[in-house]
Design a protein around this motif. Structure first.
Motif, PDB file in Angstrom:
ATOM      1  N   GLY A 196     145.078  19.928  22.928  1.00  0.00           N
ATOM      2  CA  GLY A 196     145.923  20.561  23.930  1.00  0.00           C
ATOM      3  C   GLY A 196     146.800  21.656  23.340  1.00  0.00           C
ATOM      4  O   GLY A 196     146.950  22.732  23.931  1.00  0.00           O
ATOM      5  N   LEU A 197     147.370  21.402  22.167  1.00  0.00           N
ATOM      6  CA  LEU A 197     148.208  22.405  21.526  1.00  0.00           C
ATOM      7  C   LEU A 197     147.381  23.599  21.051  1.00  0.00           C
ATOM      8  O   LEU A 197     147.848  24.745  21.091  1.00  0.00           O
ATOM      9  CB  LEU A 197     148.965  21.783  20.350  1.00  0.00           C
ATOM     10  CG  LEU A 197     150.039  20.758  20.717  1.00  0.00           C
ATOM     11  CD1 LEU A 197     150.683  20.184  19.464  1.00  0.00           C
ATOM     12  CD2 LEU A 197     151.105  21.379  21.619  1.00  0.00           C
ATOM     13  N   PHE A 198     146.157  23.327  20.620  1.00  0.00           N
ATOM     14  CA  PHE A 198     145.271  24.408  20.210  1.00  0.00           C
ATOM     15  C   PHE A 198     144.957  25.324  21.400  1.00  0.00           C
ATOM     16  O   PHE A 198     145.007  26.548  21.285  1.00  0.00           O
ATOM     17  CB  PHE A 198     143.978  23.830  19.632  1.00  0.00           C
ATOM     18  CG  PHE A 198     143.006  24.880  19.157  1.00  0.00           C
ATOM     19  CD1 PHE A 198     143.175  25.487  17.926  1.00  0.00           C
ATOM     20  CD2 PHE A 198     141.926  25.257  19.946  1.00  0.00           C
ATOM     21  CE1 PHE A 198     142.281  26.471  17.482  1.00  0.00           C
ATOM     22  CE2 PHE A 198     141.035  26.234  19.522  1.00  0.00           C
ATOM     23  CZ  PHE A 198     141.213  26.836  18.284  1.00  0.00           C
ATOM     24  N   VAL A 199     144.649  24.719  22.545  1.00  0.00           N
ATOM     25  CA  VAL A 199     144.372  25.504  23.746  1.00  0.00           C
ATOM     26  C   VAL A 199     145.624  26.258  24.191  1.00  0.00           C
ATOM     27  O   VAL A 199     145.567  27.436  24.573  1.00  0.00           O
ATOM     28  CB  VAL A 199     143.864  24.598  24.885  1.00  0.00           C
ATOM     29  CG1 VAL A 199     143.745  25.381  26.192  1.00  0.00           C
ATOM     30  CG2 VAL A 199     142.518  23.990  24.512  1.00  0.00           C
ATOM     31  N   ALA A 200     146.781  25.572  24.150  1.00  0.00           N
ATOM     32  CA  ALA A 200     148.030  26.208  24.564  1.00  0.00           C
ATOM     33  C   ALA A 200     148.367  27.398  23.664  1.00  0.00           C
ATOM     34  O   ALA A 200     148.776  28.459  24.155  1.00  0.00           O
ATOM     35  CB  ALA A 200     149.171  25.187  24.525  1.00  0.00           C
ATOM     36  N   ALA A 201     148.175  27.227  22.354  1.00  0.00           N
ATOM     37  CA  ALA A 201     148.431  28.332  21.426  1.00  0.00           C
ATOM     38  C   ALA A 201     147.482  29.491  21.713  1.00  0.00           C
ATOM     39  O   ALA A 201     147.877  30.666  21.663  1.00  0.00           O
ATOM     40  CB  ALA A 201     148.281  27.857  19.983  1.00  0.00           C
ATOM     41  N   GLY A 202     146.214  29.153  22.030  1.00  0.00           N
ATOM     42  CA  GLY A 202     145.258  30.197  22.383  1.00  0.00           C
ATOM     43  C   GLY A 202     145.657  30.932  23.653  1.00  0.00           C
ATOM     44  O   GLY A 202     145.485  32.152  23.757  1.00  0.00           O
ATOM     45  N   PHE A 203     146.210  30.188  24.607  1.00  0.00           N
ATOM     46  CA  PHE A 203     146.693  30.792  25.849  1.00  0.00           C
ATOM     47  C   PHE A 203     147.828  31.778  25.567  1.00  0.00           C
ATOM     48  O   PHE A 203     147.839  32.910  26.067  1.00  0.00           O
ATOM     49  CB  PHE A 203     147.161  29.692  26.794  1.00  0.00           C
ATOM     50  CG  PHE A 203     147.911  30.184  27.999  1.00  0.00           C
ATOM     51  CD1 PHE A 203     147.260  30.861  29.019  1.00  0.00           C
ATOM     52  CD2 PHE A 203     149.283  29.965  28.115  1.00  0.00           C
ATOM     53  CE1 PHE A 203     147.956  31.318  30.134  1.00  0.00           C
ATOM     54  CE2 PHE A 203     149.982  30.413  29.219  1.00  0.00           C
ATOM     55  CZ  PHE A 203     149.316  31.091  30.233  1.00  0.00           C
ATOM     56  N   HIS A 204     148.795  31.349  24.737  1.00  0.00           N
ATOM     57  CA  HIS A 204     149.910  32.240  24.402  1.00  0.00           C
ATOM     58  C   HIS A 204     149.425  33.446  23.596  1.00  0.00           C
ATOM     59  O   HIS A 204     149.923  34.567  23.779  1.00  0.00           O
ATOM     60  CB  HIS A 204     150.967  31.473  23.603  1.00  0.00           C
ATOM     61  CG  HIS A 204     151.688  30.433  24.397  1.00  0.00           C
ATOM     62  ND1 HIS A 204     152.385  30.725  25.545  1.00  0.00           N
ATOM     63  CD2 HIS A 204     151.818  29.094  24.210  1.00  0.00           C
ATOM     64  CE1 HIS A 204     152.917  29.614  26.041  1.00  0.00           C
ATOM     65  NE2 HIS A 204     152.578  28.614  25.242  1.00  0.00           N
ATOM     66  N   PHE A 205     148.454  33.205  22.705  1.00  0.00           N
ATOM     67  CA  PHE A 205     147.932  34.307  21.897  1.00  0.00           C
ATOM     68  C   PHE A 205     147.223  35.338  22.773  1.00  0.00           C
ATOM     69  O   PHE A 205     147.360  36.553  22.559  1.00  0.00           O
ATOM     70  CB  PHE A 205     146.973  33.767  20.834  1.00  0.00           C
ATOM     71  CG  PHE A 205     146.422  34.844  19.934  1.00  0.00           C
ATOM     72  CD1 PHE A 205     147.204  35.395  18.938  1.00  0.00           C
ATOM     73  CD2 PHE A 205     145.120  35.303  20.093  1.00  0.00           C
ATOM     74  CE1 PHE A 205     146.715  36.397  18.105  1.00  0.00           C
ATOM     75  CE2 PHE A 205     144.617  36.298  19.268  1.00  0.00           C
ATOM     76  CZ  PHE A 205     145.412  36.842  18.270  1.00  0.00           C
ATOM     77  N   SER A 206     146.465  34.866  23.759  1.00  0.00           N
ATOM     78  CA  SER A 206     145.783  35.799  24.657  1.00  0.00           C
ATOM     79  C   SER A 206     146.783  36.604  25.473  1.00  0.00           C
ATOM     80  O   SER A 206     146.582  37.800  25.726  1.00  0.00           O
ATOM     81  CB  SER A 206     144.824  35.043  25.584  1.00  0.00           C
ATOM     82  OG  SER A 206     145.531  34.179  26.472  1.00  0.00           O
ATOM     83  N   ASN A 207     147.886  35.976  25.881  1.00  0.00           N
ATOM     84  CA  ASN A 207     148.927  36.706  26.602  1.00  0.00           C
ATOM     85  C   ASN A 207     149.565  37.775  25.722  1.00  0.00           C
ATOM     86  O   ASN A 207     149.919  38.866  26.188  1.00  0.00           O
ATOM     87  CB  ASN A 207     150.006  35.753  27.107  1.00  0.00           C
ATOM     88  CG  ASN A 207     149.564  34.979  28.334  1.00  0.00           C
ATOM     89  OD1 ASN A 207     148.703  35.437  29.085  1.00  0.00           O
ATOM     90  ND2 ASN A 207     150.129  33.806  28.548  1.00  0.00           N
ATOM     91  N   ALA A 208     149.730  37.435  24.427  1.00  0.00           N
ATOM     92  CA  ALA A 208     150.273  38.417  23.488  1.00  0.00           C
ATOM     93  C   ALA A 208     149.290  39.562  23.283  1.00  0.00           C
ATOM     94  O   ALA A 208     149.678  40.734  23.224  1.00  0.00           O
ATOM     95  CB  ALA A 208     150.586  37.741  22.153  1.00  0.00           C
ATOM     96  N   LEU A 209     148.003  39.234  23.213  1.00  0.00           N
ATOM     97  CA  LEU A 209     146.976  40.234  22.953  1.00  0.00           C
ATOM     98  C   LEU A 209     146.763  41.149  24.156  1.00  0.00           C
ATOM     99  O   LEU A 209     146.671  42.372  24.012  1.00  0.00           O
ATOM    100  CB  LEU A 209     145.663  39.532  22.590  1.00  0.00           C
ATOM    101  CG  LEU A 209     144.514  40.411  22.099  1.00  0.00           C
ATOM    102  CD1 LEU A 209     144.876  41.073  20.778  1.00  0.00           C
ATOM    103  CD2 LEU A 209     143.248  39.588  21.953  1.00  0.00           C
ATOM    104  N   TYR A 224     156.216  22.978  18.641  1.00  0.00           N
ATOM    105  CA  TYR A 224     155.068  22.084  18.514  1.00  0.00           C
ATOM    106  C   TYR A 224     155.298  20.904  17.562  1.00  0.00           C
ATOM    107  O   TYR A 224     154.823  19.798  17.832  1.00  0.00           O
ATOM    108  CB  TYR A 224     153.829  22.877  18.090  1.00  0.00           C
ATOM    109  CG  TYR A 224     153.206  23.699  19.202  1.00  0.00           C
ATOM    110  CD1 TYR A 224     153.819  23.796  20.460  1.00  0.00           C
ATOM    111  CD2 TYR A 224     152.019  24.389  19.018  1.00  0.00           C
ATOM    112  CE1 TYR A 224     153.266  24.553  21.478  1.00  0.00           C
ATOM    113  CE2 TYR A 224     151.452  25.144  20.036  1.00  0.00           C
ATOM    114  CZ  TYR A 224     152.066  25.228  21.253  1.00  0.00           C
ATOM    115  OH  TYR A 224     151.515  25.964  22.270  1.00  0.00           O
ATOM    116  N   PRO A 225     156.001  21.096  16.432  1.00  0.00           N
ATOM    117  CA  PRO A 225     156.244  19.929  15.578  1.00  0.00           C
ATOM    118  C   PRO A 225     156.955  18.786  16.301  1.00  0.00           C
ATOM    119  O   PRO A 225     156.673  17.609  16.037  1.00  0.00           O
ATOM    120  CB  PRO A 225     157.112  20.496  14.444  1.00  0.00           C
ATOM    121  CG  PRO A 225     156.727  21.929  14.370  1.00  0.00           C
ATOM    122  CD  PRO A 225     156.491  22.346  15.795  1.00  0.00           C
ATOM    123  N   SER A 226     157.850  19.124  17.218  1.00  0.00           N
ATOM    124  CA  SER A 226     158.607  18.074  17.920  1.00  0.00           C
ATOM    125  C   SER A 226     157.696  17.203  18.768  1.00  0.00           C
ATOM    126  O   SER A 226     157.863  15.974  18.814  1.00  0.00           O
ATOM    127  CB  SER A 226     159.702  18.696  18.796  1.00  0.00           C
ATOM    128  OG  SER A 226     159.139  19.425  19.884  1.00  0.00           O
TER     129      SER A 226
END
Length: 236
Positions: A196-209, A224-226
């Motif tokens: 889930g965190l991998f997908v979420a990070a990918g989602f944020h990265f695509s928004n940045a891109l 994410y560490p929390s």
């Protein structure tokens, strides 16, 4: 394979990631003049203090957190509200939770401070999905169509061509809403959470891109560490 983090390691990793994110956020303002440059310059210096806090003792880290909190308050006044919307709110939330951790007199209090950050991170996805799914324009795909066609967000004019692909944008809309709504369920298993965190990070990265929303990527990663610690503490 799950990631096992102690409470202290979770906080330290969060502090390091936050420091890097704050420095990255502030660096672009070093070419400005006047009060704005001063505010962000102080912010960078305090973030460096937090970055080395582990080697200098918890007192330095605590003072640095207090300094970042004060800087955020100054920015709220200077810009008449959150400087960069949701990313500024998440920055302040992380700083406040770290401050609560350092101020808490008991282990249980420190755990609650980190757990609160994890809960807010989880809600940030779920509530975002709920707000979208109750709106017809998101369920029909029209919201994304309007983003690509009319908004100033796309970093390239070529991206506006996506507005002519309604079926693709409809699938993307439901993909985003579905993921955000089911995200809390990833807490039930460590592998599900990692995915889930991998997908979420990918989602944020695509928004940045695609849209230039780079601040969201870095600051959400800081939290994410929390949630990794929280999953192991509550469901492990």
């Amino acid at each position: 394979m799950s990631v096992v983090l102690s409470l202290s390691d979770t906080v330290r990793l969060t502090e390091v990631l936050l420091s890097v994110a704050v420095i990255q956020q502030s660096a672009e303002h070093m070419t400005r003049v006047g009060a704005e440059r001063l505010i962000f310059g102080v912010r960078v210096l305090v973030a460096f203090g937090l970055l080395i806090g582990d080697n200098s003792g918890p007192l330095v880290a605590g003072v640095a957190i207090a300094g970042l909190f004060a800087a955020e308050l100054v920015m709220l006044h200077r810009f008449q509200g959150p400087y960069n919307g949701g990313s500024s709110k998440m920055t302040l939330l992380i700083i406040a939770c770290l401050g609560a951790y350092h101020l808490a007199p008991t282990e249980r209090g420190r755990e609650l401070a980190v757990a609160y950050l994890a809960a807010q991170l989880t809600l940030s996805y779920f509530v975002s999905g709920y707000v979208k799914v109750i709106r017809h324009e998101w369920r029909s795909g029209r919201a994304l169509t309007d983003v690509f066609r009319f908004s100033a967000y796309p970093v390239s004019e070529r991206l506006r061509g996506w507005a002519d692909r309604p079926r693709v944008l409809l699938a993307m809309s439901w993909g985003v809403m579905g993921f955000e709504l089911v995200f809390p369920l990833t807490l039930l298993h460590p592998l599900a959470l990692m995915a889930g965190l991998f997908v979420a990070a990918g989602f944020h990265f695509s928004n940045a891109l695609f849209f230039g929303l780079n601040r969201f990527f870095w600051i959400w990663i800081c939290a994410y560490p929390s949630i990794l610690w929280f999953q192991g503490r509550v469901f492990g």
